[in-house]
Design a protein around this motif. Structure first.
Motif, mmCIF file in Angstrom:
data_model
loop_
_atom_site.group_PDB
_atom_site.id
_atom_site.type_symbol
_atom_site.label_atom_id
_atom_site.label_comp_id
_atom_site.label_asym_id
_atom_site.label_seq_id
_atom_site.Cartn_x
_atom_site.Cartn_y
_atom_site.Cartn_z
ATOM 1 N N VAL A 1 95.307 100.925 45.879
ATOM 2 C CA VAL A 1 93.952 100.706 45.361
ATOM 3 C C VAL A 1 93.620 99.213 45.392
ATOM 4 N N PRO A 2 92.518 98.809 46.037
ATOM 5 C CA PRO A 2 92.134 97.392 46.039
ATOM 6 C C PRO A 2 91.852 96.893 44.627
ATOM 7 N N LEU A 3 92.071 95.604 44.428
ATOM 8 C CA LEU A 3 91.773 94.974 43.137
ATOM 9 C C LEU A 3 90.532 94.110 43.276
ATOM 10 N N LEU A 4 89.558 94.312 42.387
ATOM 11 C CA LEU A 4 88.371 93.459 42.327
ATOM 12 C C LEU A 4 88.567 92.432 41.221
ATOM 13 N N VAL A 5 88.466 91.157 41.567
ATOM 14 C CA VAL A 5 88.566 90.070 40.588
ATOM 15 C C VAL A 5 87.195 89.392 40.483
ATOM 16 N N VAL A 6 86.688 89.290 39.255
ATOM 17 C CA VAL A 6 85.384 88.663 39.010
ATOM 18 C C VAL A 6 85.602 87.363 38.244
ATOM 19 N N ALA A 7 85.214 86.256 38.841
ATOM 20 C CA ALA A 7 85.341 84.944 38.198
ATOM 21 C C ALA A 7 83.982 84.514 37.668
ATOM 22 N N GLY A 8 83.914 84.238 36.367
ATOM 23 C CA GLY A 8 82.654 83.820 35.755
ATOM 24 C C GLY A 8 82.617 84.237 34.302
ATOM 25 N N GLU A 9 81.721 83.608 33.559
ATOM 26 C CA GLU A 9 81.527 83.947 32.145
ATOM 27 C C GLU A 9 80.066 84.276 31.906
ATOM 28 N N GLY A 10 79.794 84.938 30.794
ATOM 29 C CA GLY A 10 78.408 85.232 30.474
ATOM 30 C C GLY A 10 78.293 86.318 29.430
ATOM 31 N N PRO A 11 77.047 86.618 29.028
ATOM 32 C CA PRO A 11 76.814 87.544 27.919
ATOM 33 C C PRO A 11 77.273 88.973 28.169
ATOM 34 N N LEU A 12 77.415 89.374 29.438
ATOM 35 C CA LEU A 12 77.813 90.759 29.716
ATOM 36 C C LEU A 12 79.314 90.995 29.638
ATOM 37 N N ARG A 13 80.077 89.942 29.412
ATOM 38 C CA ARG A 13 81.535 90.113 29.486
ATOM 39 C C ARG A 13 82.066 91.237 28.587
ATOM 40 N N PRO A 14 81.695 91.299 27.297
ATOM 41 C CA PRO A 14 82.257 92.369 26.451
ATOM 42 C C PRO A 14 81.914 93.767 26.968
ATOM 43 N N SER B 1 77.995 83.983 37.122
ATOM 44 C CA SER B 1 77.829 84.229 35.687
ATOM 45 C C SER B 1 77.645 85.717 35.422
ATOM 46 N N LEU B 2 78.168 86.172 34.293
ATOM 47 C CA LEU B 2 78.126 87.594 33.951
ATOM 48 C C LEU B 2 76.792 87.911 33.272
ATOM 49 N N ASP B 3 75.741 87.917 34.086
ATOM 50 C CA ASP B 3 74.377 88.178 33.614
ATOM 51 C C ASP B 3 73.849 89.460 34.253
ATOM 52 N N ARG B 4 72.760 89.976 33.680
ATOM 53 C CA ARG B 4 72.171 91.240 34.145
ATOM 54 C C ARG B 4 71.837 91.219 35.632
ATOM 55 N N HIS B 5 71.230 90.108 36.098
ATOM 56 C CA HIS B 5 70.703 90.092 37.469
ATOM 57 C C HIS B 5 71.788 89.952 38.534
ATOM 58 N N ARG B 6 73.061 89.800 38.115
ATOM 59 C CA ARG B 6 74.139 89.625 39.095
ATOM 60 C C ARG B 6 74.634 90.931 39.708
ATOM 61 N N GLN C 1 83.938 94.450 30.170
ATOM 62 C CA GLN C 1 85.357 94.643 29.851
ATOM 63 C C GLN C 1 85.587 96.024 29.239
ATOM 64 N N ARG C 2 84.665 96.453 28.389
ATOM 65 C CA ARG C 2 84.794 97.776 27.762
ATOM 66 C C ARG C 2 84.743 98.870 28.828
ATOM 67 N N ARG C 3 83.814 98.726 29.781
ATOM 68 C CA ARG C 3 83.724 99.720 30.859
ATOM 69 C C ARG C 3 85.007 99.758 31.692
ATOM 70 N N ILE C 4 85.534 98.587 32.015
ATOM 71 C CA ILE C 4 86.756 98.506 32.823
ATOM 72 C C ILE C 4 87.900 99.252 32.130
ATOM 73 N N GLU C 5 88.016 99.046 30.807
ATOM 74 C CA GLU C 5 89.093 99.689 30.049
ATOM 75 C C GLU C 5 88.844 101.180 29.872
ATOM 76 N N ASP C 6 87.614 101.545 29.473
ATOM 77 C CA ASP C 6 87.306 102.953 29.208
ATOM 78 C C ASP C 6 87.406 103.807 30.468
ATOM 79 N N GLU C 7 86.982 103.244 31.612
ATOM 80 C CA GLU C 7 86.945 104.019 32.860
ATOM 81 C C GLU C 7 88.170 103.755 33.742
ATOM 82 N N GLU C 8 89.078 102.883 33.228
ATOM 83 C CA GLU C 8 90.309 102.542 33.965
ATOM 84 C C GLU C 8 89.993 102.104 35.396
ATOM 85 N N LEU C 9 89.107 101.126 35.497
ATOM 86 C CA LEU C 9 88.667 100.638 36.806
ATOM 87 C C LEU C 9 89.609 99.540 37.318
ATOM 88 N N PRO C 10 89.780 99.439 38.629
ATOM 89 C CA PRO C 10 90.677 98.426 39.210
ATOM 90 C C PRO C 10 89.977 97.065 39.312
#
Length: 378
Positions: free
Chosen positions: A231-244, A208-213, A247-256
């Motif tokens: 470049v390796p790809l990191l895939v995260v499976a799960g849902e939770g309150p941190l998703r937005p 789950s996409l929670d703070r303690h993860r 996702q914003r960090r991934i896009e803004d920082e162009e993370l893989p």
């Protein structure tokens, strides 16, 4: 572990246990289903009190237990429903803090033994830390015995005043085999193509996409392997309150990194992965570590809670919150196929040391026997 029989002597009624779940995490719900099946097979009457949707997912009724739908802890009807379900119980076994609190209320004024299993450590901040400690103290002192799924949970129960606290044997069912074991490579390539990792390393994290993860730390670490080619790809499976936020960090920082939401095919994802990452702040016996070792996929995990005693030397362990340590472990492993193979072999050996479902049921039955051996004859 020796087999413990629960079939009653002549003239004595079968032992009746009530298993109480709150919302029920995946780990505790799976454990209760396994426990219910094993207890029923040994002649124990089992009632499972859990929300209706939990029974639909885990099928307590299908293994011979009687399911009583009990609303979640926030519902005031839950205690009265529990009280009725426990009316003729010989012993009540609550799983988790909130389930135990409701079981205590339901058993108020009665001398029925209460066994409590702590599967995890509740998270709290600020003023809620003090409230949580008080609630844990109430439960620990009310229980005939507290079973902790990791040594640090046993220590925590003792600090909270438990008169008896022990390490619980907890078995997790072996992961189901791939959909087509004859052609595992074809399914691996298909999964990697779908995720966009046909020609680069695939790293998987699940939860789950929670703070303690610890996902923010994982995103920080992903910057370091951007210098690798490919470049390796990191895939995260799960849902939770941190998703937005993530996702914003991934896009803004162009993370893989790709967030793929909740998935029903985690077994297939793990089989396709080069490495599995577990960056949590705390875990007891994480299902992800269990599945990674069974799947023979090298694991990089934080050295927290019950993780070190669960995985032994069959994983790369790093401090929590240390992005550099995670990044270094990932880069080092990807460049060292021999070390990956060592971890795969150690993982298989480590998994073979974990308790079986039979051993888990036998331990629980021996605990029940301690507190119910003087049940009256009918």
């Amino acid at each position: 572990m020796s087999h413990v029989s629960s079939h009653p002597p002549h003239g004595q009624s079968p032992l009746h246990t009530v298993q109480v779940l709150g919302g029920g995490s995946a780990g505790s719900s799976t454990h209760v289903r396994s426990l219910a099946a094993g207890l029923v097979a040994r002649g124990v009457r089992v009632t499972v009190c859990a929300p209706a949707e939990t029974d639909r997912v885990y099928g307590f009724s299908s293994v011979g237990a009687h399911h009583v739908p009990v609303p979640r802890s926030s519902d005031p009807a839950s205690v009265s429903a529990l009280r009725a379900a426990c009316a003729d119980a010989d012993l009540v076994h609550a799983h988790g803090l909130h389930a135990a609190l409701r079981a205590m209320l339901a058993l108020s004024g009665r001398s029925v033994p209460l066994v409590v299993t702590w599967h995890t450590r509740p998270e709290a901040d600020g003023a809620r830390v003090h409230v949580l400690r008080l609630l844990e103290r109430r439960v620990a002192r009310a229980a005939a015995v507290v079973l902790g799924t990791s040594s640090d949970l046993v220590d925590r129960a003792r600090r909270r005043g438990a008169r008896d606290a022990r390490l619980a044997a907890v078995a997790l069912a072996a992961p189901r085999p791939p959909a087509d074991p004859v052609e595992p490579d074809r399914f691996r390539h298909k999964a990697r193509a779908e995720l966009g990792a046909t020609d680069r390393a695939l790293l998987i994290a699940v939860g789950s996409l929670d703070r303690h993860r610890g996902y923010h730390t994982l995103l920080d670490a992903s910057r370091a392997w951007c210098r690798l080619d490919p470049v390796p790809l990191l895939v995260v499976a799960g849902e939770g309150p941190l998703r937005p936020v993530l996702q914003r960090r991934i896009e803004d920082e162009e993370l893989p990194v790709r967030l793929v939401g909740r998935r029903e095919d985690v077994t297939e994802l793990l089989a396709a992965a080069d490495l599995v990452l577990l960056p949590s702040r705390w875990e007891s016996r994480p299902v992800l570590a269990h599945e990674a070792l069974h799947a023979r996929v090298p694991l990089v995990a934080t050295a927290v809670g019950g993780v070190p005693e669960m995985v032994g030397d069959a994983a790369e362990l790093v401090p929590y919150g240390n992005a550099k340590a995670i990044a270094d472990a990932v880069v080092r492993l990807l460049a060292d196929p021999a070390r990956q193979e060592v971890l795969r072999e150690k993982g298989v050996r480590q998994a073979a040391t974990w308790p079986t479902e039979d051993e888990t049921v036998a331990q629980v039955l021996s605990v029940y026997d301690e507190f119910t051996r003087f049940r009256p004859l009918i």
